[in-house]
Design a protein around this motif. Sequence first.
Motif, short mmCIF file in Angstrom:
data_model
loop_
_atom_site.label_atom_id
_atom_site.label_comp_id
_atom_site.label_asym_id
_atom_site.label_seq_id
_atom_site.Cartn_x
_atom_site.Cartn_y
_atom_site.Cartn_z
N ARG A 2 32.08 74.73 27.47
CA ARG A 2 31.13 73.81 26.83
C ARG A 2 31.50 73.71 25.35
N SER B 299 23.83 64.97 18.54
CA SER B 299 24.80 65.88 19.15
C SER B 299 25.40 65.29 20.43
N ASP C 153 27.02 66.96 23.90
CA ASP C 153 27.19 68.20 24.67
C ASP C 153 28.26 67.96 25.73
N VAL D 161 29.84 71.59 21.85
CA VAL D 161 28.83 70.70 21.30
C VAL D 161 29.29 70.22 19.93
#
Length: 147
Positions: free
Chosen positions: A117, A97, A99, A119
């Motif tokens: 944010r 991932s 972020d 992801v």
Amino acid sequence: MSTAALPITYGDVVHTPVHFDDLDAMGVLHNSRYAVLVERAIGKWWTARGVSFTGGRPTSPDAFNVVREYGITFHVPVTTIGDIAVHFWLAKLGTTSADYRFRVTTLDGSTVHADGRRVNVRLDPATMRPVPWTDHARDVARPLVKP
């Protein structure tokens, strides 16, 4: 890549246009368009480094990734067309991932319109299951990681 007038010590800033049809009936940037602007800024950054799609095929295995989470807080509406700045960085580059954190600002960075944010998860196109980022992607992404 375009850099805002305020000094940026981590991540990068990409200027992205707001078009007339991005505005809603009240003359402000529609909430869903912020995600598009962030997508375009991050995509432009990676494309400039050879990680994108050409002819429907990824130019790098790391181009095959999807958004897993997205969160945004709105502060001051965008009310005009023209370029705005998207400052983004990686809070963490995990095994599979990425972020990201971001701020949508005026070109000089003095007004924050929104922050949030996002992801992303890299997928194997055959299995659609998470797979690790390549060493190449990690090297390319290094300047985005916030110290």
